[in-house]
Design a protein around this motif. Structure first.
Motif, PDB file in Angstrom:
ATOM      1  N   ILE A 188       0.839  -1.199   0.000  1.00  0.00           N
ATOM      2  CA  ILE A 188       0.000   0.000   0.000  1.00  0.00           C
ATOM      3  C   ILE A 188       0.875   1.249   0.000  1.00  0.00           C
ATOM      4  CG2 ILE A 188      -1.713   1.320   1.298  1.00  0.00           C
ATOM      5  CD1 ILE A 188      -2.684  -1.356   2.470  1.00  0.00           C
ATOM      6  N   GLU A 189       1.889   1.256   0.869  1.00  0.00           N
ATOM      7  CA  GLU A 189       2.770   2.427   0.998  1.00  0.00           C
ATOM      8  C   GLU A 189       3.545   2.682  -0.292  1.00  0.00           C
ATOM      9  OE1 GLU A 189       5.707   4.293   4.359  1.00  0.00           O
ATOM     10  OE2 GLU A 189       5.769   2.124   4.040  1.00  0.00           O
ATOM     11  N   ALA A 190       4.026   1.607  -0.924  1.00  0.00           N
ATOM     12  CA  ALA A 190       4.802   1.763  -2.157  1.00  0.00           C
ATOM     13  C   ALA A 190       3.932   2.314  -3.281  1.00  0.00           C
ATOM     14  CB  ALA A 190       5.393   0.417  -2.573  1.00  0.00           C
ATOM     15  N   LYS A 191       2.669   1.917  -3.286  1.00  0.00           N
ATOM     16  CA  LYS A 191       1.767   2.368  -4.339  1.00  0.00           C
ATOM     17  C   LYS A 191       1.367   3.821  -4.136  1.00  0.00           C
ATOM     18  CE  LYS A 191      -0.863   1.217  -7.900  1.00  0.00           C
ATOM     19  NZ  LYS A 191      -0.439   0.462  -9.073  1.00  0.00           N
ATOM     20  N   THR A 203      -2.352   6.842   0.722  1.00  0.00           N
ATOM     21  CA  THR A 203      -3.288   5.782   1.091  1.00  0.00           C
ATOM     22  C   THR A 203      -2.943   5.178   2.443  1.00  0.00           C
ATOM     23  OG1 THR A 203      -3.741   5.254  -1.233  1.00  0.00           O
ATOM     24  CG2 THR A 203      -4.255   3.557   0.383  1.00  0.00           C
ATOM     25  N   LEU A 204      -1.648   4.960   2.714  1.00  0.00           N
ATOM     26  CA  LEU A 204      -1.255   4.369   3.997  1.00  0.00           C
ATOM     27  C   LEU A 204      -1.649   5.280   5.158  1.00  0.00           C
ATOM     28  CD1 LEU A 204       0.136   2.123   5.573  1.00  0.00           C
ATOM     29  CD2 LEU A 204       2.285   3.344   5.275  1.00  0.00           C
ATOM     30  N   ASN A 205      -1.348   6.586   5.052  1.00  0.00           N
ATOM     31  CA  ASN A 205      -1.717   7.514   6.119  1.00  0.00           C
ATOM     32  C   ASN A 205      -3.233   7.599   6.272  1.00  0.00           C
ATOM     33  OD1 ASN A 205       0.974   8.160   6.645  1.00  0.00           O
ATOM     34  ND2 ASN A 205       0.999   9.759   5.093  1.00  0.00           N
ATOM     35  N   HIS A 206      -3.921   7.579   5.147  1.00  0.00           N
ATOM     36  CA  HIS A 206      -5.381   7.603   5.129  1.00  0.00           C
ATOM     37  C   HIS A 206      -5.939   6.391   5.873  1.00  0.00           C
ATOM     38  CE1 HIS A 206      -9.480   7.660   3.476  1.00  0.00           C
ATOM     39  NE2 HIS A 206      -9.268   6.466   2.940  1.00  0.00           N
ATOM     40  N   CYS A 207      -5.396   5.228   5.612  1.00  0.00           N
ATOM     41  CA  CYS A 207      -5.884   4.000   6.255  1.00  0.00           C
ATOM     42  C   CYS A 207      -5.661   4.035   7.763  1.00  0.00           C
ATOM     43  CB  CYS A 207      -5.200   2.773   5.648  1.00  0.00           C
ATOM     44  SG  CYS A 207      -5.689   2.447   3.938  1.00  0.00           S
ATOM     45  N   THR A 208      -4.543   4.610   8.196  1.00  0.00           N
ATOM     46  CA  THR A 208      -4.279   4.728   9.625  1.00  0.00           C
ATOM     47  C   THR A 208      -5.308   5.627  10.299  1.00  0.00           C
ATOM     48  OG1 THR A 208      -1.901   4.410   9.249  1.00  0.00           O
ATOM     49  CG2 THR A 208      -2.550   5.413  11.340  1.00  0.00           C
ATOM     50  N   ARG A 209      -5.645   6.748   9.662  1.00  0.00           N
ATOM     51  CA  ARG A 209      -6.666   7.647  10.220  1.00  0.00           C
ATOM     52  C   ARG A 209      -8.033   6.970  10.237  1.00  0.00           C
ATOM     53  NH1 ARG A 209      -3.916  11.280   6.866  1.00  0.00           N
ATOM     54  NH2 ARG A 209      -5.568  11.173   5.303  1.00  0.00           N
ATOM     55  N   ILE A 210      -8.351   6.250   9.159  1.00  0.00           N
ATOM     56  CA  ILE A 210      -9.646   5.585   9.084  1.00  0.00           C
ATOM     57  C   ILE A 210      -9.791   4.583  10.221  1.00  0.00           C
ATOM     58  CG2 ILE A 210     -11.108   4.062   7.690  1.00  0.00           C
ATOM     59  CD1 ILE A 210     -10.739   7.007   6.722  1.00  0.00           C
ATOM     60  N   THR A 211      -8.725   3.866  10.532  1.00  0.00           N
ATOM     61  CA  THR A 211      -8.772   2.880  11.609  1.00  0.00           C
ATOM     62  C   THR A 211      -9.053   3.559  12.945  1.00  0.00           C
ATOM     63  OG1 THR A 211      -7.238   1.434  10.433  1.00  0.00           O
ATOM     64  CG2 THR A 211      -7.480   1.064  12.787  1.00  0.00           C
TER      65      THR A 211
END
Length: 305
Positions: free
Chosen positions: A126-129, A133-141
């Motif tokens: 996810i981070e490489a792509k 998105t990675l930071n977004h997913c952390t906030r969503i969690t």
């Protein structure tokens, strides 16, 4: 107080928010050191054929049951907890950086290590792509956990929500970058491709050989469904959509509106809250929107960090 040094570790694996180290092992017993970042979650769950004694001893920090379980008090330094065998899901959340020993009467570390490493690879992909998105997913969690607890979800639902919210966009790893990062409006053909990411995500999780991730694959596939049935990929409606996915949908939209994207500058939180209210009962599950608005101060406290 027990002091644990890194030189004592036989083997260590690490994923975002969690470090797991094997301290001692025999054919029948393992002692595993855990280090959790503040707010990180960890769970014990039953498994068919698994009859081990499982024991926790908190070394520092605090583990609170999440959601609160009156049968299991919060565990502070020196406190312990055990089950033989585990018959229900117990989800814990770290209060501050927390370290604990986990002792099991059946060897688990190498399977544990394999699962963590596979999760690491998913996170890296996810981070490489797309670093956003990675930071977004952390906030969503983090936001999803607030809503799930407030809505009275049990430990098993919270565990699934935690994993599904973090991996909800994992399917984007197979979306071409020229679409994922396009600054302008997507063409009809590009939208068809983009709308495949929930199903791609489901397939990735089901193919991960990690049972707990496979168990949340359907939630991931549903996070762009709409309450009125006009979402994708299957056009589910109302209660056909899992409550976990309904929560992720609201939180995902709020975060998308209040952060800078390649195709859109951030909007104010007030704009986003009003937009959610406007779409209550059409795009979004009304109960989730109501709870989200009710927890406005807590939401802002997390989203502004």
């Amino acid at each position: 107080m027990i002091n644990i040094n890194e030189k004592d570790f036989i083997e260590t694996v690490q994923v975002k928010g969690l470090q797991v180290s094997l301290l001692a092992s025999s054919s029948s017993t393992e002692i595993i050191h855990h280090k959790l970042d503040n707010g990180a979650n960890w769970a014990l769950e039953p498994e068919e054929g698994w009859e081990a004694l499982e024991y926790l001893l908190v070394l520092s920090g605090e583990l609170k049951t999440f959601p609160y379980n009156e049968k299991v008090p919060n565990l502070k330094a020196g406190d312990s907890f055990f089950k033989h065998p585990v018959k229900e899901v117990y989800t814990f959340q770290a209060v501050g950086t927390t370290e604990f020993l986990y002792v099991t009467s059946q060897p688990i570390f190498h399977r544990y290590s394999k699962i963590v490493n596979e999760m690491i690879e998913l996170v890296k992909s996810i981070e490489a792509k797309d670093g956003y998105t990675l930071n977004h997913c952390t906030r969503i969690t983090r936001l999803s956990m607030i809503i799930g607890e407030a809505m009275g979800m049990d430990s098993e639902q919270i565990l699934k929500l935690n994993l599904a919210s973090f991996f909800h966009d994992v399917g984007k790893v197979e979306i071409p970058e020229n679409i994922l990062k396009k600054p302008g409006k997507l063409t009809d053909e590009e939208w068809i491709t983009m709308r495949k990411h929930p199903t791609i995500g489901r397939n990735l999780l089901e193919g991960s050989n990690i049972p707990v991730l496979a168990s949340v694959a359907k939630i991931v596939e549903q996070h762009h469904e709409r309450f009125d049935g006009k979402g994708y990929p299957k056009g589910l409606t109302g209660d056909e959509i899992s409550m976990e996915a309904a929560i992720i949908s609201v939180v995902d939209s709020f975060d998308a509106m209040t952060t800078d994207r390649v195709y859109q500058e951030r909007r104010s939180p007030e704009y986003a809250f009003n937009e959610l209210l406007q779409c209550r009962g059409t795009m979004y599950h009304p109960e989730v929107v109501d709870k989200f608005i009710e927890l406005k101060d807590s939401i802002l406290g997390v989203s502004e960090k």
